[in-house]
Design a protein around this motif. Structure first.
Motif, mmCIF file in Angstrom:
data_model
loop_
_atom_site.group_PDB
_atom_site.id
_atom_site.type_symbol
_atom_site.label_atom_id
_atom_site.label_comp_id
_atom_site.label_asym_id
_atom_site.label_seq_id
_atom_site.Cartn_x
_atom_site.Cartn_y
_atom_site.Cartn_z
ATOM 1 N N ARG A 49 0.816 -1.218 0.000
ATOM 2 C CA ARG A 49 0.000 0.000 0.000
ATOM 3 C C ARG A 49 0.850 1.268 0.000
ATOM 4 N NH1 ARG A 49 -2.327 4.005 -0.401
ATOM 5 N NH2 ARG A 49 -4.306 4.721 0.520
ATOM 6 N N PHE A 50 1.959 1.267 0.753
ATOM 7 C CA PHE A 50 2.751 2.484 0.901
ATOM 8 C C PHE A 50 4.189 2.340 0.438
ATOM 9 C CE2 PHE A 50 -0.618 2.906 4.165
ATOM 10 C CZ PHE A 50 -1.208 4.075 3.713
ATOM 11 N N GLY A 51 4.535 1.194 -0.123
ATOM 12 C CA GLY A 51 5.866 1.008 -0.690
ATOM 13 C C GLY A 51 6.999 0.988 0.320
ATOM 14 N N LEU A 52 6.718 0.601 1.558
ATOM 15 C CA LEU A 52 7.771 0.525 2.560
ATOM 16 C C LEU A 52 8.692 -0.666 2.286
ATOM 17 C CD1 LEU A 52 5.863 1.236 5.910
ATOM 18 C CD2 LEU A 52 6.854 2.859 4.293
ATOM 19 N N THR A 53 9.912 -0.600 2.787
ATOM 20 C CA THR A 53 10.787 -1.770 2.733
ATOM 21 C C THR A 53 10.275 -2.809 3.730
ATOM 22 O OG1 THR A 53 12.277 -1.011 4.482
ATOM 23 C CG2 THR A 53 12.735 -0.241 2.227
ATOM 24 N N THR A 54 10.755 -4.033 3.608
ATOM 25 C CA THR A 54 10.304 -5.080 4.529
ATOM 26 C C THR A 54 10.685 -4.761 5.977
ATOM 27 O OG1 THR A 54 12.318 -6.333 4.036
ATOM 28 C CG2 THR A 54 10.330 -6.904 2.800
ATOM 29 N N SER B 130 -9.825 1.691 6.154
ATOM 30 C CA SER B 130 -10.204 1.500 4.744
ATOM 31 C C SER B 130 -10.144 2.803 3.962
ATOM 32 C CB SER B 130 -11.614 0.912 4.663
ATOM 33 O OG SER B 130 -12.588 1.858 5.062
ATOM 34 N N MET B 131 -10.191 3.937 4.671
ATOM 35 C CA MET B 131 -10.167 5.237 3.996
ATOM 36 C C MET B 131 -8.863 5.995 4.222
ATOM 37 S SD MET B 131 -14.081 6.447 4.865
ATOM 38 C CE MET B 131 -13.967 6.019 6.610
ATOM 39 N N ALA B 132 -7.939 5.408 4.972
ATOM 40 C CA ALA B 132 -6.691 6.103 5.316
ATOM 41 C C ALA B 132 -5.843 6.338 4.070
ATOM 42 C CB ALA B 132 -5.908 5.296 6.342
ATOM 43 N N GLY B 133 -5.419 7.577 3.881
ATOM 44 C CA GLY B 133 -4.643 7.912 2.690
ATOM 45 C C GLY B 133 -3.170 8.111 2.939
ATOM 46 N N THR B 134 -2.762 8.133 4.211
ATOM 47 C CA THR B 134 -1.350 8.330 4.547
ATOM 48 C C THR B 134 -0.884 7.230 5.486
ATOM 49 O OG1 THR B 134 -1.778 9.700 6.494
ATOM 50 C CG2 THR B 134 -1.663 10.822 4.352
ATOM 51 N N ILE B 135 0.415 7.008 5.518
ATOM 52 C CA ILE B 135 0.975 5.992 6.397
ATOM 53 C C ILE B 135 0.738 6.361 7.859
ATOM 54 C CG2 ILE B 135 3.239 7.092 6.266
ATOM 55 C CD1 ILE B 135 2.553 3.347 6.798
ATOM 56 N N ALA B 136 0.814 7.645 8.180
ATOM 57 C CA ALA B 136 0.610 8.069 9.568
ATOM 58 C C ALA B 136 -0.815 7.783 10.030
ATOM 59 C CB ALA B 136 0.914 9.564 9.710
ATOM 60 N N ALA B 137 -1.796 8.090 9.181
ATOM 61 C CA ALA B 137 -3.195 7.837 9.542
ATOM 62 C C ALA B 137 -3.463 6.343 9.682
ATOM 63 C CB ALA B 137 -4.119 8.444 8.482
ATOM 64 N N ALA B 138 -2.965 5.554 8.731
ATOM 65 C CA ALA B 138 -3.173 4.110 8.787
ATOM 66 C C ALA B 138 -2.544 3.515 10.035
ATOM 67 C CB ALA B 138 -2.605 3.445 7.533
ATOM 68 N N LEU B 139 -1.331 3.940 10.339
ATOM 69 C CA LEU B 139 -0.623 3.401 11.495
ATOM 70 C C LEU B 139 -1.365 3.742 12.787
ATOM 71 C CD1 LEU B 139 1.860 1.879 12.472
ATOM 72 C CD2 LEU B 139 3.107 4.055 12.515
ATOM 73 N N ALA B 140 -1.822 4.979 12.914
ATOM 74 C CA ALA B 140 -2.551 5.388 14.115
ATOM 75 C C ALA B 140 -3.834 4.583 14.291
ATOM 76 C CB ALA B 140 -2.864 6.884 14.048
ATOM 77 N N LEU B 141 -4.560 4.387 13.189
ATOM 78 C CA LEU B 141 -5.814 3.638 13.258
ATOM 79 C C LEU B 141 -5.577 2.157 13.554
ATOM 80 C CD1 LEU B 141 -7.651 5.364 10.287
ATOM 81 C CD2 LEU B 141 -8.407 5.371 12.684
ATOM 82 N N PHE B 142 -4.508 1.593 13.006
ATOM 83 C CA PHE B 142 -4.186 0.199 13.311
ATOM 84 C C PHE B 142 -3.840 0.027 14.786
ATOM 85 C CE2 PHE B 142 -3.118 -0.630 8.678
ATOM 86 C CZ PHE B 142 -4.158 -1.535 8.507
ATOM 87 N N VAL B 143 -3.129 0.989 15.354
ATOM 88 C CA VAL B 143 -2.789 0.921 16.781
ATOM 89 C C VAL B 143 -4.062 0.948 17.618
ATOM 90 C CG1 VAL B 143 -1.728 2.175 18.698
ATOM 91 C CG2 VAL B 143 -0.460 1.851 16.567
ATOM 92 N N VAL B 144 -5.002 1.825 17.266
ATOM 93 C CA VAL B 144 -6.273 1.893 17.993
ATOM 94 C C VAL B 144 -7.021 0.566 17.869
ATOM 95 C CG1 VAL B 144 -8.542 2.995 18.070
ATOM 96 C CG2 VAL B 144 -6.486 4.394 17.782
ATOM 97 N N ALA B 145 -7.067 0.034 16.652
ATOM 98 C CA ALA B 145 -7.761 -1.240 16.429
ATOM 99 C C ALA B 145 -7.126 -2.357 17.250
ATOM 100 C CB ALA B 145 -7.740 -1.594 14.945
ATOM 101 N N MET B 146 -5.797 -2.405 17.261
ATOM 102 C CA MET B 146 -5.111 -3.457 18.006
ATOM 103 C C MET B 146 -5.292 -3.289 19.515
ATOM 104 S SD MET B 146 -3.763 -5.790 16.193
ATOM 105 C CE MET B 146 -2.430 -6.420 15.183
ATOM 106 N N LEU B 147 -5.320 -2.062 19.998
ATOM 107 C CA LEU B 147 -5.591 -1.832 21.413
ATOM 108 C C LEU B 147 -6.963 -2.384 21.786
ATOM 109 C CD1 LEU B 147 -4.231 1.807 21.867
ATOM 110 C CD2 LEU B 147 -3.327 -0.251 22.966
ATOM 111 N N ALA B 148 -7.955 -2.106 20.954
ATOM 112 C CA ALA B 148 -9.304 -2.592 21.228
ATOM 113 C C ALA B 148 -9.363 -4.116 21.160
ATOM 114 C CB ALA B 148 -10.292 -1.977 20.235
ATOM 115 N N LEU B 149 -8.822 -4.693 20.094
ATOM 116 C CA LEU B 149 -8.893 -6.136 19.910
ATOM 117 C C LEU B 149 -8.104 -6.875 20.989
ATOM 118 C CD1 LEU B 149 -8.457 -6.188 16.032
ATOM 119 C CD2 LEU B 149 -10.575 -6.620 17.300
#
Length: 412
Positions: free
Chosen positions: A251-256, A305-324
């Motif tokens: 999605r964001f072209g990061l290295t492994t 699903s709507m995150a357009g930047t790596i920072a937004a996606a990362l923040a939302l994933f952290v929130v999701a993982m905290l909840a889960l």
């Protein structure tokens, strides 16, 4: 009411958590679970490198990282039955030997095809099935009022996924991804020795039952509800842990290595709060905790699903993982309250449901990427499943509180 597995002799202070069980066994359960989870999701951080080497499609990548979760789900039932038959310590020893032998063989012979990665995924499923051993190994030592904390601390071994995300990509860059399979055998062997020294089966374990009796909890609707809730909480956690390295690189072209660091941050959040989720459920009740978990998890995954930047996606994933992660601890606050006498098989059944949820999420993200060119549909559907789980929780919470209210000092 179900019989307990602890005795007054095992507790110096009835109300003190650290003195209410067997600390060496709790530590052994954590270490076993931690290293087992490290190798269970090992194909996730290695997936970008493996995919390049073997020229895999997005759907094949998704299936490759999903197979260990499915194999682990099925084997959790087997291990749950085995725990009640021969005890958790011996069951754990057998499982660890299988995983170490399998990884060593894969390293020695090499993995050179997509079919080979799937076969390796089945072997890694034995590591994922550690869930059905490590949790009852710890749980049987602790009374009802401390189940959330005990199960949460033992279950915090899912932090092993952090180790895989942090170190596997860097080791693969230095030595090649196949060498990582052999290197993983070293810490696994060390933990196996520690486990054999420290772990001890709790007294007053239930007598062996017939196969039909093992599966009798499935006659209860409560078992199916708990399985469904865990399919969302743990399924979301492990599905994301396996898939995020692929997501961040595609999605964001990061290295492994960069993707591994991002994944580790997300997974660490979910692992850290698992015991906190159990402790919160002990304090305010599992139902209230899960209510917040499903709402927050659904919102965060929909946002991803709507995150357009790596920072937004990362923040939302952290929130999701905290909840889960908190949800994982909350579900296993509830399981031993309702099924104390069947904790071995119920841990396997609930764990199986969680593995199936993880298989669905990881494989669906790969299919969504291949069919639509985006991961978004996969995240949106899983967010919808969280809302379905919330609706189910609202349906059963009143009955659970009435029927389980006889457990003194325990909030449902």
């Amino acid at each position: 009411m179900a019989t307990a597995y602890w005795t007054d002799e095992t507790r110096a202070e009835p109300n003190g958590f650290w003195n209410s069980g067997h600390r060496p066994t709790l530590l052994a359960a954590f270490l076993y679970f931690d290293l087992a989870f490290m190798v269970w999701v090992l194909l996730g951080p290695l997936a970008p490198e493996i995919a390049r080497t073997l020229a895999l499609t997005p759907a094949e990548k998704g299936l490759m990282v999903a197979v260990p979760t499915l194999a682990g789900a099925v084997l959790r039932v087997v291990n749950g039955l085995l725990v009640d038959r021969i005890g958790p310590k011996r069951s754990g020893a057998i499982s660890q030997i299988v995983v170490i032998a399998g990884l060593f063989t894969a390293w020695a012979l090499g993995v050179s095809s997509f079919a080979g990665t799937l076969a390796l995924g089945v072997v890694l499923g034995f590591a994922g099935a550690s869930f059905a051993i490590a949790l009852p190994l710890a749980s049987r030592w602790y009374p009802p009022e401390h189940q959330g904390k005990a199960m949460g601390l033992a279950g915090m071994g899912n932090s092993g996924t952090v180790l895989a995300a942090l170190f596997a990509p860097a080791l693969a860059k230095l030595f090649g991804w196949n060498a990582v399979l052999g290197l993983a055998c070293i810490p696994l062997a060390l933990v196996f020795v520690a486990y054999m020294v420290m772990a001890k089966d709790a007294p007053n374990a239930p007598a062996p039952k017939s196969f039909a009796q093992y599966l009798s909890p499935l006659k209860s609707a409560d078992a199916w509800w708990l399985m469904g809730f865990y399919a969302v909480t743990f399924g979301g956690f492990v599905g994301l842990a396996a898939s995020l390295p692929i997501y961040f690189t595609d999605r964001f072209g990061l290295t492994t290595i960069q993707a591994g660091y991002c994944t580790a941050a997300c997974v660490f959040a979910g692992s850290l709060v698992r015991p906190m989720g159990g402790a919160l459920a002990d304090a305010v009740g599992g139902v209230k905790t899960l209510t917040g978990v499903f709402v927050l998890g659904a919102m965060a995954l929909a946002g991803v699903s709507m995150a357009g930047t790596i920072a937004a996606a990362l923040a939302l994933f952290v929130v999701a993982m905290l909840a889960l992660g908190a949800g994982n601890g909350a579900v296993f606050h509830l399981v031993p309250q309702r099924f104390a006498a069947e904790i071995g098989v119920m841990t396997g059944l609930v764990g199986m449901a969680g593995g199936i949820g993880g298989f669905y999420l990881a494989s669906s993200l790969g299919l969504a990427r291949q069919w639509t060119g985006s991961f978004a549909p996969g995240f949106l559907i899983f967010a919808g499943l969280a809302l379905v789980a919330l609706a189910g929780l609202m349906l059963v919470k009143g009955r659970w509180r009435r029927n389980w209210g006889a457990v003194a000092g325990v909030r449902i």
